[in-house]
Design a protein around this motif. Structure first.
Motif, PDB file in Angstrom:
ATOM      1  N   ILE A  73     -26.252  -8.546 -29.264  1.00 37.37           N
ATOM      2  CA  ILE A  73     -25.780  -8.466 -27.549  1.00 37.37           C
ATOM      3  C   ILE A  73     -26.104  -9.920 -27.161  1.00 37.37           C
ATOM      4  O   ILE A  73     -27.104 -10.519 -26.393  1.00 37.37           O
ATOM      5  N   PRO A  74     -25.128 -10.866 -27.264  1.00 42.76           N
ATOM      6  CA  PRO A  74     -25.151 -12.263 -26.844  1.00 42.76           C
ATOM      7  C   PRO A  74     -25.306 -12.557 -25.618  1.00 42.76           C
ATOM      8  O   PRO A  74     -26.436 -13.696 -25.473  1.00 42.76           O
ATOM      9  N   ARG A  75     -25.095 -12.024 -24.569  1.00 44.43           N
ATOM     10  CA  ARG A  75     -25.478 -12.133 -23.392  1.00 44.43           C
ATOM     11  C   ARG A  75     -26.940 -11.874 -22.869  1.00 44.43           C
ATOM     12  O   ARG A  75     -27.384 -12.724 -22.063  1.00 44.43           O
ATOM     13  N   GLN A  76     -27.519 -11.189 -23.619  1.00 38.44           N
ATOM     14  CA  GLN A  76     -29.020 -10.968 -23.293  1.00 38.44           C
ATOM     15  C   GLN A  76     -29.863 -11.754 -24.361  1.00 38.44           C
ATOM     16  O   GLN A  76     -30.799 -12.689 -23.877  1.00 38.44           O
ATOM     17  N   GLN A  77     -29.344 -11.867 -25.760  1.00 33.63           N
ATOM     18  CA  GLN A  77     -30.225 -12.386 -26.692  1.00 33.63           C
ATOM     19  C   GLN A  77     -30.204 -14.033 -26.553  1.00 33.63           C
ATOM     20  O   GLN A  77     -31.019 -14.742 -27.094  1.00 33.63           O
ATOM     21  N   LEU A 126     -33.064 -10.993 -16.696  1.00 28.68           N
ATOM     22  CA  LEU A 126     -33.282  -9.822 -15.974  1.00 28.68           C
ATOM     23  C   LEU A 126     -31.980  -9.020 -15.349  1.00 28.68           C
ATOM     24  O   LEU A 126     -31.780  -8.052 -15.350  1.00 28.68           O
ATOM     25  N   LEU A 127     -31.184 -10.236 -14.786  1.00 24.81           N
ATOM     26  CA  LEU A 127     -30.006  -9.730 -14.098  1.00 24.81           C
ATOM     27  C   LEU A 127     -29.165  -9.133 -15.294  1.00 24.81           C
ATOM     28  O   LEU A 127     -28.225  -8.293 -15.099  1.00 24.81           O
ATOM     29  N   GLN A 128     -29.146  -9.737 -16.487  1.00 19.01           N
ATOM     30  CA  GLN A 128     -27.936  -9.144 -17.489  1.00 19.01           C
ATOM     31  C   GLN A 128     -28.838  -7.668 -18.030  1.00 19.01           C
ATOM     32  O   GLN A 128     -27.919  -6.890 -18.288  1.00 19.01           O
ATOM     33  N   TYR A 129     -30.061  -7.458 -17.707  1.00 23.48           N
ATOM     34  CA  TYR A 129     -30.373  -6.101 -18.102  1.00 23.48           C
ATOM     35  C   TYR A 129     -30.080  -4.977 -17.163  1.00 23.48           C
ATOM     36  O   TYR A 129     -29.521  -3.840 -17.521  1.00 23.48           O
ATOM     37  N   GLN A 239     -35.597  -1.612 -21.851  1.00 22.26           N
ATOM     38  CA  GLN A 239     -35.411  -2.961 -22.568  1.00 22.26           C
ATOM     39  C   GLN A 239     -37.003  -3.550 -22.997  1.00 22.26           C
ATOM     40  O   GLN A 239     -36.719  -4.582 -23.389  1.00 22.26           O
ATOM     41  N   LYS A 240     -37.918  -2.945 -22.376  1.00 21.36           N
ATOM     42  CA  LYS A 240     -39.237  -3.445 -22.567  1.00 21.36           C
ATOM     43  C   LYS A 240     -39.485  -4.947 -22.253  1.00 21.36           C
ATOM     44  O   LYS A 240     -39.951  -5.440 -23.187  1.00 21.36           O
TER      45      LYS A 240
END
Length: 303
Positions: A73-77, A126-129, A239-240
């Protein structure tokens, strides 16, 4: 007063140079050539700081390697990796601040810049979540009603679905990304010209004003970040992110208040922390702050 004092404690009167004015003096002492077989608290602290910094860097490196190995998940990682990098950067810079204590203000300024970058990365995470696009993110906020602002403004209702509220939270966080590097530049310039004076809180020196601006800016940023987290915490519970949130908040506030308190204890009005034969009061203050941060980073790396 810029004074070179040899490793035997003797001063060379011909090499005394004034920096700043009568109530803001800097003293550089020649302690780098002390024999290793001589017990010295600075060397003990150096070993402790280096050990903890290395441990924190290794632990963080393992976390980063795990994310890069399973980069699904590149956008988050990418944001998670940037946040984790905060720990080795803090550790290494704090160790360098301890080892090369004369240049500590410059290392600290660079560290504070990355702090702002990490806060921005957590905001983007947070926004990506809550959504991959700005449209999805705003749509997610439309259902939020009847919430209140974080203390001490919890008597007012927050309307996250309103565009102005969303922008207020956004710029409340991102203003620190702009102000922190500017503060860094001011600190470096003021210190190089002998008008920073970290052990004085007098209005004539830059240290007081940099500290005030930094405190206001980081307080606003963290308040906005906490408010945003409270709004969306139920939506992102899977997502913890709580440990990441606690780590960011604790690192930022602990390093700020620790530095402030230790600096205050070493100020001209308190005199709790004093210089030694080979190190000035400012050197001791910078060293204690760096040592504490190195130790703490191992705990944060384990989160």
């Amino acid at each position: 007063r810029l004074e070179w004092v040899g490793s035997d404690g003797s001063a060379n009167g011909d090499s005394v140079v004034q920096s700043g004015n009568e109530d803001c003096w800097a003293v550089i002492r020649g302690s780098d050539n002390l024999a290793w077989n001589q017990f010295d608290a600075h060397k003990v602290g150096w070993i402790i700081a280096g050990t903890f910094a290395l441990a924190a860097t290794i632990i963080s490196g393992l976390h980063i390697a795990a994310h890069l190995k399973h980069y699904t998940i590149p956008r988050q990682q990418r944001h998670i990796v940037r946040i984790i990098l905060m720990i080795p950067i803090y550790s290494i810079i704090s160790f360098l601040s301890y080892r090369f204590y004369r240049e500590a203000p410059y290392y600290t300024a660079v560290r504070d810049c990355y702090e702002a970058f990490a806060i921005a990365a957590f905001y983007m995470l947070l926004l990506q979540y809550i959504g991959d696009s700005s449209t999805a993110q705003k749509q997610q906020m439309l259902d939020k009603r009847g919430l209140k602002w974080t203390f001490p403004f919890n008597c007012f209702v927050i309307n996250p679905s309103h565009r102005r509220t969303f922008d207020l939270l956004k710029w409340g966080i991102l203003q620190y990304v702009v102000i922190s590097p500017l503060n860094t530049i001011v600190t470096i310039i003021a210190h190089a010209n002998g008008v920073f004076c970290p052990d004085s809180m007098r209005p004539r020196y830059a240290h007081l004003w940099v500290a005030i601006i930094d405190f206001i800016s980081i307080s606003v940023a963290m308040y906005a970040l906490v408010s945003l987290y409270r709004v969306i915490k139920d939506d992102i519970s899977d997502q913890k992110p709580f440990l990441k949130f606690i780590a960011i908040k604790a690192i930022v506030f602990l390093t700020f208040w620790e530095g402030f308190i230790i600096s205050w204890l070493g100020s001209n009005n308190i005199h709790v922390i004093k210089g030694t034969k080979y190190w000035t009061k400012d050197n001791v203050v910078d060293g204690l702050t760096a040592l504490v941060i190195c130790i703490e980073m191992v705990l944060f790396a384990a989160l």
